[in-house]
Design an enzyme around this catalytic site. Structure first.
Site, PDB file in Angstrom:
ATOM      1  N   HIS A   1       0.863  -1.204   0.000  1.00  0.00           N
ATOM      2  CA  HIS A   1       0.000   0.000   0.000  1.00  0.00           C
ATOM      3  C   HIS A   1       0.889   1.241   0.000  1.00  0.00           C
ATOM      4  O   HIS A   1       1.500   1.571   1.014  1.00  0.00           O
ATOM      5  CB  HIS A   1      -0.912   0.025   1.230  1.00  0.00           C
ATOM      6  CG  HIS A   1      -1.878   1.170   1.234  1.00  0.00           C
ATOM      7  ND1 HIS A   1      -3.235   1.006   1.401  1.00  0.00           N
ATOM      8  CD2 HIS A   1      -1.699   2.512   1.087  1.00  0.00           C
ATOM      9  CE1 HIS A   1      -3.839   2.176   1.358  1.00  0.00           C
ATOM     10  NE2 HIS A   1      -2.916   3.116   1.171  1.00  0.00           N
TER      11      HIS A   1
ATOM     12  N   LEU B   1       2.559   7.182  -4.410  1.00  0.00           N
ATOM     13  CA  LEU B   1       3.770   7.695  -5.073  1.00  0.00           C
ATOM     14  C   LEU B   1       3.566   9.082  -5.667  1.00  0.00           C
ATOM     15  O   LEU B   1       4.526   9.699  -6.114  1.00  0.00           O
ATOM     16  CB  LEU B   1       4.220   6.737  -6.183  1.00  0.00           C
ATOM     17  CG  LEU B   1       4.978   5.489  -5.733  1.00  0.00           C
ATOM     18  CD1 LEU B   1       5.285   4.598  -6.938  1.00  0.00           C
ATOM     19  CD2 LEU B   1       6.267   5.850  -5.002  1.00  0.00           C
ATOM     20  N   ARG B   2       2.292   9.524  -5.724  1.00  0.00           N
ATOM     21  CA  ARG B   2       1.990  10.844  -6.327  1.00  0.00           C
ATOM     22  C   ARG B   2       2.419  10.880  -7.800  1.00  0.00           C
ATOM     23  O   ARG B   2       2.541   9.868  -8.438  1.00  0.00           O
ATOM     24  CB  ARG B   2       2.631  11.992  -5.524  1.00  0.00           C
ATOM     25  CG  ARG B   2       2.430  11.919  -4.007  1.00  0.00           C
ATOM     26  CD  ARG B   2       0.997  11.863  -3.577  1.00  0.00           C
ATOM     27  NE  ARG B   2       0.843  12.050  -2.139  1.00  0.00           N
ATOM     28  CZ  ARG B   2      -0.180  11.586  -1.445  1.00  0.00           C
ATOM     29  NH1 ARG B   2      -1.160  10.910  -2.029  1.00  0.00           N
ATOM     30  NH2 ARG B   2      -0.267  11.799  -0.152  1.00  0.00           N
TER      31      ARG B   2
ATOM     32  N   ASN C   1      -5.076   7.374  -6.138  1.00  0.00           N
ATOM     33  CA  ASN C   1      -5.794   8.617  -5.782  1.00  0.00           C
ATOM     34  C   ASN C   1      -5.035   9.873  -6.212  1.00  0.00           C
ATOM     35  O   ASN C   1      -4.735  10.746  -5.417  1.00  0.00           O
ATOM     36  CB  ASN C   1      -6.132   8.657  -4.279  1.00  0.00           C
ATOM     37  CG  ASN C   1      -4.904   8.678  -3.383  1.00  0.00           C
ATOM     38  OD1 ASN C   1      -3.864   8.143  -3.731  1.00  0.00           O
ATOM     39  ND2 ASN C   1      -5.027   9.302  -2.216  1.00  0.00           N
TER      40      ASN C   1
ATOM     41  N   HIS D   1      -4.549  -0.636   5.755  1.00  0.00           N
ATOM     42  CA  HIS D   1      -4.092   0.125   6.933  1.00  0.00           C
ATOM     43  C   HIS D   1      -5.040   0.008   8.130  1.00  0.00           C
ATOM     44  O   HIS D   1      -5.600   0.993   8.600  1.00  0.00           O
ATOM     45  CB  HIS D   1      -3.841   1.605   6.606  1.00  0.00           C
ATOM     46  CG  HIS D   1      -4.858   2.248   5.691  1.00  0.00           C
ATOM     47  ND1 HIS D   1      -6.201   2.213   5.919  1.00  0.00           N
ATOM     48  CD2 HIS D   1      -4.698   2.955   4.553  1.00  0.00           C
ATOM     49  CE1 HIS D   1      -6.827   2.864   4.962  1.00  0.00           C
ATOM     50  NE2 HIS D   1      -5.941   3.323   4.109  1.00  0.00           N
TER      51      HIS D   1
ATOM     52  N   LEU E   1      -5.018   9.277   7.885  1.00  0.00           N
ATOM     53  CA  LEU E   1      -6.313   8.601   7.902  1.00  0.00           C
ATOM     54  C   LEU E   1      -6.122   7.157   7.468  1.00  0.00           C
ATOM     55  O   LEU E   1      -5.388   6.930   6.493  1.00  0.00           O
ATOM     56  CB  LEU E   1      -7.305   9.320   6.989  1.00  0.00           C
ATOM     57  CG  LEU E   1      -7.820  10.653   7.553  1.00  0.00           C
ATOM     58  CD1 LEU E   1      -8.624  11.417   6.509  1.00  0.00           C
ATOM     59  CD2 LEU E   1      -8.652  10.431   8.819  1.00  0.00           C
TER      60      LEU E   1
ATOM     61  N   HIS F   1       3.133  14.521   1.756  1.00  0.00           N
ATOM     62  CA  HIS F   1       2.547  15.844   1.491  1.00  0.00           C
ATOM     63  C   HIS F   1       3.636  16.862   1.819  1.00  0.00           C
ATOM     64  O   HIS F   1       4.397  16.659   2.779  1.00  0.00           O
ATOM     65  CB  HIS F   1       1.348  16.114   2.413  1.00  0.00           C
ATOM     66  CG  HIS F   1       0.143  15.280   2.113  1.00  0.00           C
ATOM     67  ND1 HIS F   1      -0.725  15.551   1.088  1.00  0.00           N
ATOM     68  CD2 HIS F   1      -0.328  14.149   2.703  1.00  0.00           C
ATOM     69  CE1 HIS F   1      -1.689  14.643   1.056  1.00  0.00           C
ATOM     70  NE2 HIS F   1      -1.471  13.772   2.032  1.00  0.00           N
TER      71      HIS F   1
ATOM     72  N   ALA G   1      -4.030  14.902   5.487  1.00  0.00           N
ATOM     73  CA  ALA G   1      -3.811  13.616   6.159  1.00  0.00           C
ATOM     74  C   ALA G   1      -2.776  12.825   5.382  1.00  0.00           C
ATOM     75  O   ALA G   1      -2.846  12.742   4.158  1.00  0.00           O
ATOM     76  CB  ALA G   1      -5.118  12.838   6.209  1.00  0.00           C
TER      77      ALA G   1
HETATM   78  C1  NCD Z   1      -3.569   9.221   1.978  1.00  0.00           C
HETATM   79  C2  NCD Z   1      -3.070  10.271   0.980  1.00  0.00           C
HETATM   80  O1  NCD Z   1      -2.528  11.280   1.405  1.00  0.00           O
HETATM   81  O2  NCD Z   1      -3.190  10.032  -0.231  1.00  0.00           O
HETATM   82  N1  NCD Z   1      -3.612   9.794   3.289  1.00  0.00           N
HETATM   83  C3  NCD Z   1      -3.525   9.129   4.463  1.00  0.00           C
HETATM   84  O3  NCD Z   1      -3.674   9.756   5.511  1.00  0.00           O
HETATM   85  N2  NCD Z   1      -3.279   7.843   4.503  1.00  0.00           N
HETATM   86  C4  NCD Z   1      -4.874   8.713   1.555  1.00  0.00           C
HETATM   87  C5  NCD Z   1      -5.293   7.469   2.288  1.00  0.00           C
HETATM   88  O4  NCD Z   1      -4.750   6.377   2.060  1.00  0.00           O
HETATM   89  O5  NCD Z   1      -6.183   7.562   3.138  1.00  0.00           O
HETATM   90 ZN    ZN Z   2      -3.320   5.123   1.541  1.00  0.00          ZN
END
Ligand code: NCD
Ligand code: ZN
Length: 361
Positions: free
Chosen positions: A27, A30-31, A55, A187, A232, A264, A276
């Site tokens: 899981h 990588l953006r 995402n 997760h 999250l 981030h 998050a």
């Molecule tokens: C993830 C993200 O930043 O893409 N954030 C996180 O807090 N884990 C999204 C996700 O997996 O919930």
């Molecule tokens: Zn995630």
């Protein structure tokens, strides 16, 4: 002079080390663009493969988009043999034909369910799981796993209870309807999730992050608000952390490694509405080694990190190895990320394990 050389030789000779099959990360975020270029090498240096989350903005909802994203990732890790395993982002309208195409593609290994609004970039997520039933039917047929962000988004439900309520409202009915669908509960953060996974059949597995094993929710409020510990699903109570530790120490093959490393920029975390996500890719396997060592279960690390994941996904185990030395390393305060910086998990702190080298078995 002679004496200090002797101490160094002794230190080298007595260094504890472990060699394990090269791990995979089941899981990972990588953006894209320059951020991808900055973060992907951290993962490629320790993991052979990773399940890459879809995402992005816009989300990766089609096989066509996934191919293009795969190419960009491969360019970012050029010179390594890292293998990205791609995923599709499930929406209310994902056609069953897209699943057929994904299955045929061979490089798409799962479909991600984000309840709409649950987390970062989940606006296109599923508003009502029932709308996806024909698509899920096809996934069940194809043996393509559903990767689940297991939290309800109902604002009436306390943020610390969202995983537990998701099990009751969504997962239990889902398993009843699709008993042969492979599901990865991503997760996991609670004793409820551990129990649910253990009580479910062999088609239900779960990923466990390093940060949910290392920290309870106090870490978010340690002397002040700590945005770099906000992710999250949110960190939970100590009793839940202990349930996760017990699950991984038990050697149960349903629980395997998934960092959920989610970078981030520092400025986006340290903000009045901080994002998050916790970045842990810089030292992921070393952090897991630290955790397993702490609980006296270092002999269980390899199966958790390198066997249970591929076994669940029906993929071969890796045939290379990685060696970790019990040598302290200090985590930097930040790393450059595109034209900004990212604050890594355990920034400024010292951890006891460090990667040595990769070599063929
Ligand atoms: C993830 C993200 O930043 O893409 N954030 C996180 O807090 N884990 C999204 C996700 O997996 O919930
Ligand atoms: Zn995630």
């Amino acid at each position: 002079m002679l004496q200090s050389a002797w101490y160094i030789i002794q230190a080298i000779m007595t260094t504890e080390s472990i060699t394990i099959t090269r791990p995979d990360d089941w899981h990972l975020h990588l953006r894209d663009g320059d951020i991808l270029k900055s973060v992907a090498p951290f993962t490629a240096k320790q993991f052979q493969r990773a399940i890459v989350m879809p995402n992005l903005v816009p989300a990766i909802t089609t096989v066509r988009q996934a191919v293009d994203y795969l190419d960009r990732i491969l360019a970012a890790v050029e010179g390594t043999d890292f293998e990205p395993l791609m995923t599709l982002y499930l929406t209310d309208n994902t056609p069953a034909e897209e699943i057929v195409a994904a299955h045929k593609s061979c490089f798409i290994k799962g479909v991600k369910l984000y309840p709409a609004g649950a987390t970062t970039n989940s606006d296109d997520g599923v508003t009502d799981i029932h709308r996806c039933y024909p698509t899920l039917e096809e996934m069940q047929r194809a043996g393509l796993p559903l990767l689940v962000h297991g939290e309800v988004t109902d604002s009436e439900v306390d943020v610390f209870d969202r995983e537990k309520v998701f099990i009751e409202r969504v997962l239990i009915p889902l398993i009843d309807t699709f008993p042969n669908l492979k599901i990865v509960f991503e997760h996991i953060t609670t004793a409820d999730a551990v129990d649910f996974v253990m009580e479910s059949g062999p088609r239900v597995g779960a990923t466990v992050t390093a940060h949910h094993l290392l920290y309870n929710r106090n870490a978010m409020f340690d002397g002040g608000i700590r945005p770099h510990h906000y992710c999250l699903p949110v960190l939970k109570r100590e009793r839940h952390r202990r349930a996760l530790l017990e699950a991984i120490a038990s050697g149960n093959s349903k629980f395997f490694l998934g960092t959920d490393s989610a970078p981030h920029a520092k400025s986006r975390k340290e903000s009045d509405c901080g994002c998050a996500g916790i970045f842990s890719a810089h030292a992921a396997i070393e952090l897991y080694a630290t955790i397993f060592d702490d609980i006296g279960a270092l002999d269980r690390l390899e199966a958790f990190a390198s066997f249970f994941g591929p076994d669940f996904y029906g993929l071969p185990r890796n045939n290379k190895t990685i060696t970790l030395d019990k040598i302290a390393q200090t985590i930097p305060d930040s790393y450059p990320m595109a034209d900004q910086s990212v604050v890594p998990l355990m920034a400024g702190q010292t951890i006891p394990w460090k990667i040595k080298s990769n070599h063929d078995k």
